[in-house]
Design a protein around this motif. Structure first.
Motif, PDB file in Angstrom:
ATOM      1  N   LEU A 218      -8.310  -1.982  -2.725  1.00  0.00           N
ATOM      2  CA  LEU A 218      -7.897  -2.890  -3.777  1.00  0.00           C
ATOM      3  C   LEU A 218      -6.384  -3.001  -3.874  1.00  0.00           C
ATOM      4  CD1 LEU A 218     -10.472  -2.058  -6.598  1.00  0.00           C
ATOM      5  CD2 LEU A 218     -10.427  -4.016  -5.049  1.00  0.00           C
ATOM      6  N   ARG A 219      -5.664  -1.960  -3.457  1.00  0.00           N
ATOM      7  CA  ARG A 219      -4.201  -2.046  -3.456  1.00  0.00           C
ATOM      8  C   ARG A 219      -3.733  -3.166  -2.527  1.00  0.00           C
ATOM      9  NH1 ARG A 219      -3.229   3.015  -3.055  1.00  0.00           N
ATOM     10  NH2 ARG A 219      -3.011   3.185  -0.816  1.00  0.00           N
ATOM     11  N   ILE A 220      -4.464  -3.388  -1.440  1.00  0.00           N
ATOM     12  CA  ILE A 220      -4.108  -4.431  -0.474  1.00  0.00           C
ATOM     13  C   ILE A 220      -4.616  -5.796  -0.936  1.00  0.00           C
ATOM     14  CG2 ILE A 220      -4.447  -5.220   1.899  1.00  0.00           C
ATOM     15  CD1 ILE A 220      -4.803  -2.249   2.664  1.00  0.00           C
TER      16      ILE A 220
ATOM     17  N   ASP B 185       2.473  -7.919  -5.177  1.00  0.00           N
ATOM     18  CA  ASP B 185       1.204  -8.393  -5.725  1.00  0.00           C
ATOM     19  C   ASP B 185       1.319  -9.818  -6.245  1.00  0.00           C
ATOM     20  OD1 ASP B 185      -0.725  -6.504  -5.261  1.00  0.00           O
ATOM     21  OD2 ASP B 185      -0.316  -5.354  -7.067  1.00  0.00           O
ATOM     22  N   SER B 186       2.455 -10.141  -6.868  1.00  0.00           N
ATOM     23  CA  SER B 186       2.635 -11.491  -7.404  1.00  0.00           C
ATOM     24  C   SER B 186       2.713 -12.519  -6.283  1.00  0.00           C
ATOM     25  CB  SER B 186       3.907 -11.553  -8.262  1.00  0.00           C
ATOM     26  OG  SER B 186       3.756 -10.774  -9.439  1.00  0.00           O
ATOM     27  N   ILE B 187       3.390 -12.169  -5.188  1.00  0.00           N
ATOM     28  CA  ILE B 187       3.442 -13.071  -4.040  1.00  0.00           C
ATOM     29  C   ILE B 187       2.049 -13.215  -3.437  1.00  0.00           C
ATOM     30  CG2 ILE B 187       4.338 -13.397  -1.699  1.00  0.00           C
ATOM     31  CD1 ILE B 187       6.897 -11.999  -2.634  1.00  0.00           C
ATOM     32  N   GLY B 188       1.333 -12.093  -3.335  1.00  0.00           N
ATOM     33  CA  GLY B 188      -0.034 -12.132  -2.831  1.00  0.00           C
ATOM     34  C   GLY B 188      -0.920 -13.002  -3.704  1.00  0.00           C
ATOM     35  N   TYR B 189      -0.714 -12.916  -5.018  1.00  0.00           N
ATOM     36  CA  TYR B 189      -1.478 -13.752  -5.953  1.00  0.00           C
ATOM     37  C   TYR B 189      -1.218 -15.231  -5.669  1.00  0.00           C
ATOM     38  CZ  TYR B 189      -2.872 -15.919 -10.368  1.00  0.00           C
ATOM     39  OH  TYR B 189      -3.447 -16.736 -11.327  1.00  0.00           O
ATOM     40  N   ALA B 190       0.059 -15.592  -5.510  1.00  0.00           N
ATOM     41  CA  ALA B 190       0.414 -16.996  -5.265  1.00  0.00           C
ATOM     42  C   ALA B 190      -0.180 -17.491  -3.949  1.00  0.00           C
ATOM     43  CB  ALA B 190       1.929 -17.152  -5.255  1.00  0.00           C
TER      44      ALA B 190
ATOM     45  N   VAL C  95      10.969   1.597   1.107  1.00  0.00           N
ATOM     46  CA  VAL C  95       9.896   1.858   0.136  1.00  0.00           C
ATOM     47  C   VAL C  95       9.445   0.546  -0.516  1.00  0.00           C
ATOM     48  CG1 VAL C  95       9.349   2.943  -2.079  1.00  0.00           C
ATOM     49  CG2 VAL C  95      10.581   4.235  -0.333  1.00  0.00           C
ATOM     50  N   ALA C  96      10.424  -0.221  -1.013  1.00  0.00           N
ATOM     51  CA  ALA C  96      10.078  -1.483  -1.667  1.00  0.00           C
ATOM     52  C   ALA C  96       9.448  -2.465  -0.689  1.00  0.00           C
ATOM     53  CB  ALA C  96      11.335  -2.105  -2.294  1.00  0.00           C
ATOM     54  N   GLY C  97       9.980  -2.516   0.524  1.00  0.00           N
ATOM     55  CA  GLY C  97       9.485  -3.474   1.509  1.00  0.00           C
ATOM     56  C   GLY C  97       8.079  -3.174   1.992  1.00  0.00           C
ATOM     57  N   VAL C  98       7.825  -1.921   2.349  1.00  0.00           N
ATOM     58  CA  VAL C  98       6.505  -1.551   2.858  1.00  0.00           C
ATOM     59  C   VAL C  98       5.440  -1.731   1.778  1.00  0.00           C
ATOM     60  CG1 VAL C  98       5.082   0.358   3.714  1.00  0.00           C
ATOM     61  CG2 VAL C  98       7.380   0.015   4.627  1.00  0.00           C
ATOM     62  N   ILE C  99       5.740  -1.253   0.573  1.00  0.00           N
ATOM     63  CA  ILE C  99       4.770  -1.390  -0.514  1.00  0.00           C
ATOM     64  C   ILE C  99       4.588  -2.858  -0.886  1.00  0.00           C
ATOM     65  CG2 ILE C  99       4.373  -0.883  -2.968  1.00  0.00           C
ATOM     66  CD1 ILE C  99       5.684   1.850  -2.459  1.00  0.00           C
ATOM     67  N   GLY C 100       5.685  -3.622  -0.852  1.00  0.00           N
ATOM     68  CA  GLY C 100       5.584  -5.041  -1.174  1.00  0.00           C
ATOM     69  C   GLY C 100       4.726  -5.804  -0.185  1.00  0.00           C
ATOM     70  N   VAL C 101       4.945  -5.569   1.099  1.00  0.00           N
ATOM     71  CA  VAL C 101       4.151  -6.261   2.117  1.00  0.00           C
ATOM     72  C   VAL C 101       2.691  -5.833   2.050  1.00  0.00           C
ATOM     73  CG1 VAL C 101       3.821  -6.564   4.599  1.00  0.00           C
ATOM     74  CG2 VAL C 101       6.126  -6.622   3.643  1.00  0.00           C
ATOM     75  N   GLU C 102       2.450  -4.543   1.814  1.00  0.00           N
ATOM     76  CA  GLU C 102       1.073  -4.069   1.666  1.00  0.00           C
ATOM     77  C   GLU C 102       0.390  -4.778   0.498  1.00  0.00           C
ATOM     78  OE1 GLU C 102      -1.090   0.255   1.338  1.00  0.00           O
ATOM     79  OE2 GLU C 102       0.428  -0.237  -0.174  1.00  0.00           O
TER      80      GLU C 102
ATOM     81  N   ILE D 202      -1.294  -7.268   3.552  1.00  0.00           N
ATOM     82  CA  ILE D 202      -1.151  -6.800   4.932  1.00  0.00           C
ATOM     83  C   ILE D 202      -1.286  -5.277   4.942  1.00  0.00           C
ATOM     84  CG2 ILE D 202       0.320  -6.757   6.975  1.00  0.00           C
ATOM     85  CD1 ILE D 202      -0.575  -9.548   6.106  1.00  0.00           C
ATOM     86  N   PRO D 203      -2.237  -4.704   5.666  1.00  0.00           N
ATOM     87  CA  PRO D 203      -2.435  -3.244   5.655  1.00  0.00           C
ATOM     88  C   PRO D 203      -1.228  -2.486   6.210  1.00  0.00           C
ATOM     89  CG  PRO D 203      -4.339  -4.361   6.597  1.00  0.00           C
ATOM     90  CD  PRO D 203      -3.250  -5.396   6.492  1.00  0.00           C
ATOM     91  N   LEU D 204      -0.512  -1.790   5.349  1.00  0.00           N
ATOM     92  CA  LEU D 204       0.608  -0.927   5.721  1.00  0.00           C
ATOM     93  C   LEU D 204       0.488   0.382   4.934  1.00  0.00           C
ATOM     94  CD1 LEU D 204       3.756  -3.294   5.827  1.00  0.00           C
ATOM     95  CD2 LEU D 204       2.479  -2.361   7.755  1.00  0.00           C
ATOM     96  N   PRO D 205       1.101   1.463   5.416  1.00  0.00           N
ATOM     97  CA  PRO D 205       0.958   2.770   4.744  1.00  0.00           C
ATOM     98  C   PRO D 205       1.882   2.922   3.543  1.00  0.00           C
ATOM     99  CG  PRO D 205       2.299   3.028   6.702  1.00  0.00           C
ATOM    100  CD  PRO D 205       1.843   1.584   6.689  1.00  0.00           C
TER     101      PRO D 205
END
Length: 217
Positions: free
Chosen positions: A123-125, A68-73, A20-27, A31-34
């Motif tokens: 926007l989630r992605i 999201d924070s990693i994506g921001y960086a 759960v944490a991994g898929v949502i984190g990568v998304e 990266i488009p994930l469910p």
């Protein structure tokens, strides 16, 4: 979604929380994930006692906030060229039109696009990477990101958990009906948030997106 739930049910609880944490984190990194499907499936599993709802919610919220924070960086370092590369790699999810819509949302609504973006797939992605590329102040980004992630994760998990338990109690002999009711109730419960969030994305993207880098500086 039923297949995802069936697949998750064969795994130990600890592994499910990590997924759960991994898929949502990568998304959330872009990266488009469910991610939402995994969260809904895990919340329904919690209603059967296979996992604990609080840990599902904590895992989802952690994945959302950290991702999201990693994506921001990454977005802050790579800028718009990074977003354009992602668009070329995932044209069906993050093409030029999608990017233009997301940029317009940020230009119109600022950090509210980050909060409500957690309830909209596009926007989630893109929220994290786009906020970084547009140099949204990190403090403001973190507050909106954390608030949206917590509301989305805990609200979705506990609503579906509660409805799933009720459905299991009253519809023991019709398990599929309980599942359908729980899913429908979950969708209805977030309808007002989705309606509000959809206003953040214009119906049609312009051919040439406006430059919005200075909006949140």
């Amino acid at each position: 979604m039923v297949d995802v739930q069936h697949w998750l049910s064969a795994l130990p609880p600890g592994v499910i929380y990590l997924i759960v944490a991994g898929v949502i984190g990568v998304e959330s990194m872009g990266i488009p994930l469910p991610g939402e499907i995994v969260l809904v499936s895990s919340a329904l599993l919690a209603a059967t006692g296979a996992v604990q709802p609080e840990w599902v919610a904590i895992a989802a919220a952690t994945g959302a906030i950290v991702g999201d924070s990693i994506g921001y960086a990454v977005g802050r370092r790579g800028g718009r060229p990074l977003l354009e590369r992602l668009g070329r790699r995932f044209p069906k999810h993050l093409g030029p039109a999608h990017l233009a819509r997301a940029e317009q949302s940020f230009a119109r609504h600022g950090v509210w696009a980050i909060f409500f973006g957690r309830f909209v797939a596009l926007l989630r992605i893109l929220a994290g990477p786009l906020a970084g590329a547009l140099h949204v102040p990190y403090r403001r980004f973190l507050v909106a990101n954390a608030a949206g992630g917590l509301v989305w994760a805990f609200g979705t998990t506990y609503l579906l958990f509660s409805l799933g338990r009720a459905a299991e109690h009253w519809l023991k002999d019709i398990s599929w009906a309980g599942l359908v009711l729980a899913v429908l109730a979950g969708l209805v419960s977030t309808a007002w948030l989705r309606r509000r969030a959809k206003r953040l994305a214009p119906a049609e993207a312009p051919e040439e997106p406006e430059t919005v880098g200075a909006t949140e500086r």
